[in-house]
Design an enzyme around this catalytic site. Structure first.
Site, short mmCIF file in Angstrom:
data_model
loop_
_atom_site.label_atom_id
_atom_site.label_comp_id
_atom_site.label_asym_id
_atom_site.label_seq_id
_atom_site.Cartn_x
_atom_site.Cartn_y
_atom_site.Cartn_z
N ASP A 52 0.82 -1.21 0.00
CA ASP A 52 0.00 0.00 0.00
C ASP A 52 0.85 1.26 0.00
O ASP A 52 0.40 2.32 0.43
CB ASP A 52 -0.94 0.01 1.21
CG ASP A 52 -0.20 -0.01 2.53
OD1 ASP A 52 1.02 -0.28 2.54
OD2 ASP A 52 -0.84 0.26 3.58
N ASP A 104 7.50 -4.60 14.09
CA ASP A 104 8.04 -3.25 13.98
C ASP A 104 8.31 -2.63 15.35
O ASP A 104 9.35 -1.98 15.56
CB ASP A 104 7.12 -2.35 13.14
CG ASP A 104 5.66 -2.43 13.54
OD1 ASP A 104 5.30 -3.30 14.37
OD2 ASP A 104 4.86 -1.63 13.03
#
Length: 410
Positions: A174, A252
């Site tokens: 994306d 992350d």
């Protein structure tokens, strides 16, 4: 408006074309063709690309003209991956130097067909383990995050362990990239290799909203202690370090823990070289609506490979950075937010925080992100966050004599 945009795109493509010719000249046309043929046939040994004799020195800003840097697109079930791939292919200066590898999870056939439509222009890999992962009951709602971590581990293993690349750029399906996306990463690869105080290069500025960045200074780069992600480059050596302890989920935030960061920094731009257009995802679009949709994507081509980037080396950078920050006049947040009062010029100005709570209050008042991960503010370096507020450069900074991050500030 349409004509103006077409003219802008034509200029950008001409700039990219000129750099493509420069790289092919450096690499040698025969070598480029052979490399492309071998990579396409799966017979090349990319581990040999860009290798250097032990102890050999390289100018920090000298681009590696022969290193293959693949772009790995992490995909799942978004057919809009086409937007990501179209921009990558549009701006890619060399198929031989920048193969595009799409690693797809989820088994979504419409997305698989969308990827397959690109034929030999991309390599399509499919993550084989598609089932749910065993998680404790309270983490069932986080199943998506577990699958993402599993996919990243598999994809990075394919790129570094199976295909043997020495460096790679990771993007998600994306993300739209800027015209100088490839130029940016190629120019910074030598610095990442040489400086042990660095562990990644990111295309993303967490405080990259319109009005908070200087769009007139797209060449400006920073060191940051915060792992930004969202279009980032790592070396095979880092993957060898991280793979044995790769987390089951929330990869992350795990990267932002001090045990992984180990005092190292990333490089990041003033103006982001990626833009996310994906409202659909495991976070249900909340973060996108609140913040990500307003990020400014760089629209100018900066010839980074021709610039002197040695100022980003740690010793020189720290000395200059600290001098700039702590020589800036100290002001109160309200002096900036309430029309400027007696303040003159574009700064820089310094706002000082002394606690977690004061950081969050001041950050929110000044329009930058106020969250911290393991005590590190987004886009921060040595506790300092640099941004624009109403056209003035502002440093949101701890007191002089910074001693390190407090991990309880999270």
């Amino acid at each position: 408006e349409v004509e103006k945009e077409l003219e802008t795109q034509q200029v950008l493509l001409q700039q990219i074309q000129s750099h493509r010719a420069l790289w092919e000249h450096r690499q040698g046309k025969g070598q480029a063709k052979d490399s492309q043929r071998l990579i396409g046939g799966g017979l090349s040994d990319p581990r040999k690309a860009g290798t250097r004799a032990p102890g050999a020195s390289v100018a920090p800003t000298a681009p590696d003209s022969d290193t293959v840097i693949p772009v790995v697109v992490i995909a799942c079930d978004r057919v809009t991956v086409r937007r990501c791939l179209d921009k990558l292919l549009q701006y890619r200066p060399s198929a031989a130097l920048h193969p595009i590898i799409v690693s797809q999870d989820c088994g979504h056939e419409d997305t698989a067909r969308a990827i397959a439509a690109y034929g030999e222009r991309v390599t399509h890999l499919r993550q084989p383990e598609l089932g749910d992962m065993p998680v404790r009951p309270e983490h069932r709602k986080f199943q998506g995050y577990y699958k993402i971590a599993r996919h990243y581990r598999w994809a990075l293993g394919q790129v570094f362990n199976t295909l043997g690349y020495s460096a790679a750029v990771i993007v998600e399906d994306d993300l739209e990239v800027a015209p100088d996306f490839f130029e940016y990463f190629r120019a910074l690869l030598p610095l990442l290799r040489q400086d042990p105080s660095l562990w990644c290069v990111s295309a993303w500025n967490d405080n990259g909203r319109e009005g908070v960045v200087d769009a007139g200074a797209p060449e400006l780069l920073y060191r940051t202690d915060f792992f930004p992600g969202l279009g980032w480059m790592l070396l095979r050596e880092l993957w060898a370090e991280l793979e044995p302890k790769w987390p089951a989920a929330f990869w992350d935030d795990w990267m932002r823990q001090p045990e992984q960061r180990r005092g190292r920094a990333c490089l990041r731009p003033e103006v982001s070289r990626t833009l996310t257009f994906g409202r659909k995802g495991v976070s249900l679009g909340q973060f996108f609506d609140q913040y990500l949709r307003y990020i400014k994507l760089n629209s100018q081509f900066v010839p980074f490979t021709r610039l002197d980037l040695s100022y980003l080396e740690k010793a020189a950078y720290d000395r200059t950075f600290e001098e700039k920050v702590y020589s800036a006049p100290l002001v109160r947040p309200e002096e900036l937010t309430q029309g400027g009062g007696q303040l003159r010029g574009t700064g820089p100005y310094r706002v000082q925080y002394s606690s977690r709570d004061s950081f969050k209050v001041f950050a929110k008042a000044l329009g930058v992100m106020d969250d911290l991960k393991s005590g590190v503010p987004r886009a921060g370096y040595r506790g300092v966050v640099s941004f624009l507020h109403k056209g003035r450069r502002v440093y949101l900074a701890p007191p002089p004599g910074w001693k390190g991050y407090d991990t309880t500030w999270s």
